[in-house]
Design a protein around this motif. Structure first.
Motif, PDB file in Angstrom:
ATOM      1  N   SER A 158       0.869  -1.172   0.000  1.00 56.78           N
ATOM      2  CA  SER A 158       0.000   0.000   0.000  1.00 56.78           C
ATOM      3  C   SER A 158       0.910   1.227   0.000  1.00 56.78           C
ATOM      4  O   SER A 158       1.456   1.609   1.033  1.00 56.78           O
ATOM      5  N   ARG A 159       1.082   1.821  -1.176  1.00 59.67           N
ATOM      6  CA  ARG A 159       2.055   2.899  -1.347  1.00 59.67           C
ATOM      7  C   ARG A 159       1.364   4.183  -1.788  1.00 59.67           C
ATOM      8  O   ARG A 159       0.589   4.186  -2.740  1.00 59.67           O
ATOM      9  N   THR A 160       1.667   5.241  -1.058  1.00 61.67           N
ATOM     10  CA  THR A 160       1.130   6.576  -1.334  1.00 61.67           C
ATOM     11  C   THR A 160       2.305   7.503  -1.648  1.00 61.67           C
ATOM     12  O   THR A 160       3.303   7.478  -0.914  1.00 61.67           O
ATOM     13  N   PRO A 161       2.240   8.312  -2.706  1.00 62.00           N
ATOM     14  CA  PRO A 161       3.417   9.086  -3.104  1.00 62.00           C
ATOM     15  C   PRO A 161       3.841  10.156  -2.111  1.00 62.00           C
ATOM     16  O   PRO A 161       5.027  10.454  -1.987  1.00 62.00           O
ATOM     17  N   ARG A 162       2.873  10.732  -1.387  1.00 59.33           N
ATOM     18  CA  ARG A 162       3.192  11.796  -0.429  1.00 59.33           C
ATOM     19  C   ARG A 162       2.064  11.858   0.595  1.00 59.33           C
ATOM     20  O   ARG A 162       0.960  11.381   0.346  1.00 59.33           O
ATOM     21  N   ILE A 163       2.359  12.464   1.728  1.00 59.35           N
ATOM     22  CA  ILE A 163       1.361  12.559   2.779  1.00 59.35           C
ATOM     23  C   ILE A 163       1.388  13.967   3.361  1.00 59.35           C
ATOM     24  O   ILE A 163       2.411  14.664   3.298  1.00 59.35           O
ATOM     25  N   ALA A 164       0.285  14.398   3.948  1.00 58.81           N
ATOM     26  CA  ALA A 164       0.199  15.746   4.506  1.00 58.81           C
ATOM     27  C   ALA A 164       1.109  15.894   5.722  1.00 58.81           C
ATOM     28  O   ALA A 164       1.392  14.909   6.419  1.00 58.81           O
ATOM     29  N   PRO A 165       1.588  17.092   5.993  1.00 57.78           N
ATOM     30  CA  PRO A 165       2.416  17.319   7.184  1.00 57.78           C
ATOM     31  C   PRO A 165       1.675  16.892   8.450  1.00 57.78           C
ATOM     32  O   PRO A 165       0.452  16.973   8.528  1.00 57.78           O
ATOM     33  N   GLY A 166       2.457  16.418   9.424  1.00 56.72           N
ATOM     34  CA  GLY A 166       1.861  16.007  10.693  1.00 56.72           C
ATOM     35  C   GLY A 166       1.453  14.546  10.748  1.00 56.72           C
ATOM     36  O   GLY A 166       0.911  14.081  11.748  1.00 56.72           O
ATOM     37  N   PHE A 167       1.722  13.803   9.671  1.00 53.46           N
ATOM     38  CA  PHE A 167       1.407  12.379   9.653  1.00 53.46           C
ATOM     39  C   PHE A 167       2.289  11.654  10.670  1.00 53.46           C
ATOM     40  O   PHE A 167       3.484  11.907  10.775  1.00 53.46           O
ATOM     41  N   THR A 168       1.688  10.725  11.434  1.00 52.96           N
ATOM     42  CA  THR A 168       2.394  10.049  12.525  1.00 52.96           C
ATOM     43  C   THR A 168       2.459   8.547  12.312  1.00 52.96           C
ATOM     44  O   THR A 168       1.755   7.997  11.451  1.00 52.96           O
ATOM     45  N   ASP A 169       3.277   7.878  13.107  1.00 51.25           N
ATOM     46  CA  ASP A 169       3.367   6.414  13.027  1.00 51.25           C
ATOM     47  C   ASP A 169       2.009   5.739  13.223  1.00 51.25           C
ATOM     48  O   ASP A 169       1.647   4.848  12.442  1.00 51.25           O
ATOM     49  N   PRO A 170       1.228   6.105  14.257  1.00 56.02           N
ATOM     50  CA  PRO A 170      -0.080   5.469  14.408  1.00 56.02           C
ATOM     51  C   PRO A 170      -0.999   5.680  13.210  1.00 56.02           C
ATOM     52  O   PRO A 170      -1.795   4.789  12.873  1.00 56.02           O
ATOM     53  N   MET A 171      -0.875   6.824  12.540  1.00 54.08           N
ATOM     54  CA  MET A 171      -1.721   7.084  11.375  1.00 54.08           C
ATOM     55  C   MET A 171      -1.388   6.163  10.216  1.00 54.08           C
ATOM     56  O   MET A 171      -2.217   5.952   9.317  1.00 54.08           O
ATOM     57  N   GLN A 172      -0.174   5.619  10.203  1.00 56.87           N
ATOM     58  CA  GLN A 172       0.177   4.609   9.198  1.00 56.87           C
ATOM     59  C   GLN A 172      -0.788   3.416   9.300  1.00 56.87           C
ATOM     60  O   GLN A 172      -1.148   2.799   8.293  1.00 56.87           O
ATOM     61  N   ILE A 173      -1.217   3.142  10.534  1.00 57.00           N
ATOM     62  CA  ILE A 173      -2.175   2.046  10.770  1.00 57.00           C
ATOM     63  C   ILE A 173      -3.606   2.512  10.561  1.00 57.00           C
ATOM     64  O   ILE A 173      -4.384   1.893   9.828  1.00 57.00           O
ATOM     65  N   THR A 174      -3.987   3.617  11.220  1.00 59.20           N
ATOM     66  CA  THR A 174      -5.391   4.034  11.224  1.00 59.20           C
ATOM     67  C   THR A 174      -5.856   4.632   9.907  1.00 59.20           C
ATOM     68  O   THR A 174      -7.057   4.638   9.623  1.00 59.20           O
ATOM     69  N   ASN A 175      -4.929   5.142   9.082  1.00 57.62           N
ATOM     70  CA  ASN A 175      -5.311   5.758   7.812  1.00 57.62           C
ATOM     71  C   ASN A 175      -4.988   4.916   6.591  1.00 57.62           C
ATOM     72  O   ASN A 175      -5.592   5.106   5.533  1.00 57.62           O
ATOM     73  N   ILE A 176      -4.013   4.014   6.709  1.00 56.40           N
ATOM     74  CA  ILE A 176      -3.590   3.238   5.535  1.00 56.40           C
ATOM     75  C   ILE A 176      -3.871   1.746   5.725  1.00 56.40           C
ATOM     76  O   ILE A 176      -4.664   1.153   4.994  1.00 56.40           O
ATOM     77  N   VAL A 177      -3.230   1.131   6.715  1.00 60.00           N
ATOM     78  CA  VAL A 177      -3.360  -0.323   6.906  1.00 60.00           C
ATOM     79  C   VAL A 177      -4.768  -0.723   7.335  1.00 60.00           C
ATOM     80  O   VAL A 177      -5.159  -1.883   7.202  1.00 60.00           O
ATOM     81  N   ILE A 178      -5.554   0.242   7.815  1.00 57.90           N
ATOM     82  CA  ILE A 178      -6.929  -0.050   8.229  1.00 57.90           C
ATOM     83  C   ILE A 178      -7.714  -0.737   7.107  1.00 57.90           C
ATOM     84  O   ILE A 178      -8.596  -1.570   7.355  1.00 57.90           O
ATOM     85  N   ALA A 232       3.931   5.822   3.131  1.00 55.24           N
ATOM     86  CA  ALA A 232       3.230   7.093   2.971  1.00 55.24           C
ATOM     87  C   ALA A 232       4.009   8.083   2.123  1.00 55.24           C
ATOM     88  O   ALA A 232       3.538   9.178   1.853  1.00 55.24           O
ATOM     89  N   ASN A 233       5.220   7.687   1.706  1.00 56.34           N
ATOM     90  CA  ASN A 233       6.077   8.576   0.913  1.00 56.34           C
ATOM     91  C   ASN A 233       6.803   7.787  -0.174  1.00 56.34           C
ATOM     92  O   ASN A 233       8.027   7.820  -0.285  1.00 56.34           O
ATOM     93  N   SER A 234       6.035   7.086  -0.998  1.00 52.91           N
ATOM     94  CA  SER A 234       6.656   6.232  -2.008  1.00 52.91           C
ATOM     95  C   SER A 234       7.273   7.037  -3.158  1.00 52.91           C
ATOM     96  O   SER A 234       8.053   6.506  -3.938  1.00 52.91           O
ATOM     97  N   TYR A 235       6.881   8.286  -3.289  1.00 51.46           N
ATOM     98  CA  TYR A 235       7.406   9.231  -4.276  1.00 51.46           C
ATOM     99  C   TYR A 235       6.912   8.954  -5.705  1.00 51.46           C
ATOM    100  O   TYR A 235       6.395   9.846  -6.374  1.00 51.46           O
ATOM    101  N   TYR A 236       7.060   7.714  -6.191  1.00 50.77           N
ATOM    102  CA  TYR A 236       6.816   7.457  -7.608  1.00 50.77           C
ATOM    103  C   TYR A 236       5.335   7.426  -7.968  1.00 50.77           C
ATOM    104  O   TYR A 236       4.973   7.600  -9.135  1.00 50.77           O
ATOM    105  N   GLY A 237       4.447   7.168  -6.987  1.00 49.72           N
ATOM    106  CA  GLY A 237       3.028   7.112  -7.300  1.00 49.72           C
ATOM    107  C   GLY A 237       2.241   6.287  -6.299  1.00 49.72           C
ATOM    108  O   GLY A 237       2.767   5.837  -5.278  1.00 49.72           O
TER     109      GLY A 237
END
Length: 332
Positions: A158-178, A232-237
């Motif tokens: 699950s790769r996202t090219p960029r994420i908004a400022p303030g993204f945290t480790d727990p949000m990796q779970i609650t916003n992506i891996v969820i 959350a910062n895969s860069y390419y897409g």
């Protein structure tokens, strides 16, 4: 409401990206719906959208929920208010579609589950849209048929090219891996029982202090091992992948079709930039299912309060693992 041809919907959080995305769908591709009322903290944006969609502006979220001309409520506001707004909808006996997460704490999820039980009817659908993606649904059908034998392992990206400022480790779970949390509960028809998170070396594109990417491991009741590489910062897409290894073969999520362009000394396929490009049909299908359920066109509700609760409990266990490094039990 089961016999109504048109469901009048109020949208809370209309001015955000997902709110505007859903408004566009409701106005163009969803059958049997009318956009009745909007609310957003950004009053200027809310008024602009209300004029665009010929809707009324509510003075508050509470006023929208209580309005007699609103049949059902769509919540796309920020995560922290999901629980309170959903509880208000249940108290008003107002059907509600709540974008994930259902709530940000286990305690609030429990309150919502109990409130719906006390109401005595299914009032809540949670926005786990991958259940409505045609390819994932086909994968579930093949698993259920048994032609490949029992599932053993699953590999996901699950790769996202960029994420908004303030993204945290727990949000990796609650916003992506969820999404994978809910997906595999649904895909395997069983609960997840343990989870662990591993940190790799972080990419230079990650904010200071953020571990990115992360590797998440989850085990199901029958022992299926699921790994998810979350970036959350895969860069390419933007890229989503899933392969399920079974006793007699494998299942792999197909890459969305795109033109293959041959030009001077290269052959390339475009890569998507965000989730809205990857899952437009899934988002359409989940909203249409919600409206169809309210109209009585289907008796099968979408993902509900118990699914939202299970996802929250699982996410909490994985966040504990981020802190301890241990395998943590998931106890529902």
């Amino acid at each position: 409401m089961k016999n109504k041809e048109i469901i009048s919907v109020g949208v809370i959080g209309a001015g955000g990206f997902i709110g505007q995305d859903h408004l566009k769908r409701l106005s163009t591709v969803i059958e049997g719906v009318n956009i009745e009322m909007l609310y957003d903290l950004n009053t200027e944006k809310c008024t602009e959208l209300a004029n665009k969609y010929h809707a009324r502006v509510a003075a508050s979220a509470e006023a929208l929920i209580a309005d007699p001309q609103v049949d059902a409520v769509l919540i796309t506001a920020w995560d922290g208010v999901h629980a309170d707004l959903t509880l208000e909808c249940i108290a008003a006996r107002r059907p509600v579609f709540c974008e994930k997460p259902l709530a940000t704490t286990i305690e609030d999820c429990k309150k919502i589950v109990e409130a719906e039980k006390e109401a005595g009817e299914t009032l809540v659908q949670v926005g786990f849209m991958r259940r409505f993606d045609a390819d994932y649904r086909k994968m579930k059908e093949i698993l259920k048929s048994g032609e490949l034998g029992a599932p053993i392992m699953a590999h996901c990206i699950s790769r996202t090219p960029r994420i908004a400022p303030g993204f945290t480790d727990p949000m990796q779970i609650t916003n992506i891996v969820i999404h994978e949390i809910d997906l595999f509960r649904w895909m395997l028809d069983e609960e997840l029982v343990r989870g662990q998170v591993h940190f790799s070396r972080s990419t230079g594109f990650a904010e200071s202090g953020l571990h990115d990417p992360q590797l998440v491991l989850m085990w199901s009741e029958s022992g299926v091992l699921i790994d998810v590489e979350s970036s959350a910062n895969s860069y390419y897409g933007y890229e989503i992948g899933c392969e399920i290894v079974c006793e007699k073969g494998t299942l792999r999520l197909p890459v969305p079709a795109a033109p293959i362009v041959r030009s001077r000394l290269q052959c390339a396929v475009p890569v998507m930039d965000d989730w809205s490009e990857r899952f437009p049909d899934a988002y359409k299908n989940e909203l249409q299912h919600w409206i169809d359920y309210l109209r009585g066109r289907t008796n099968q509700p979408g993902p509900g309060t118990q699914d939202g609760y299970a996802a929250c409990v699982t996410a909490d266990a994985l966040i504990r693992s981020q802190q301890t490094g241990n395998t943590e039990s998931i106890v529902l």
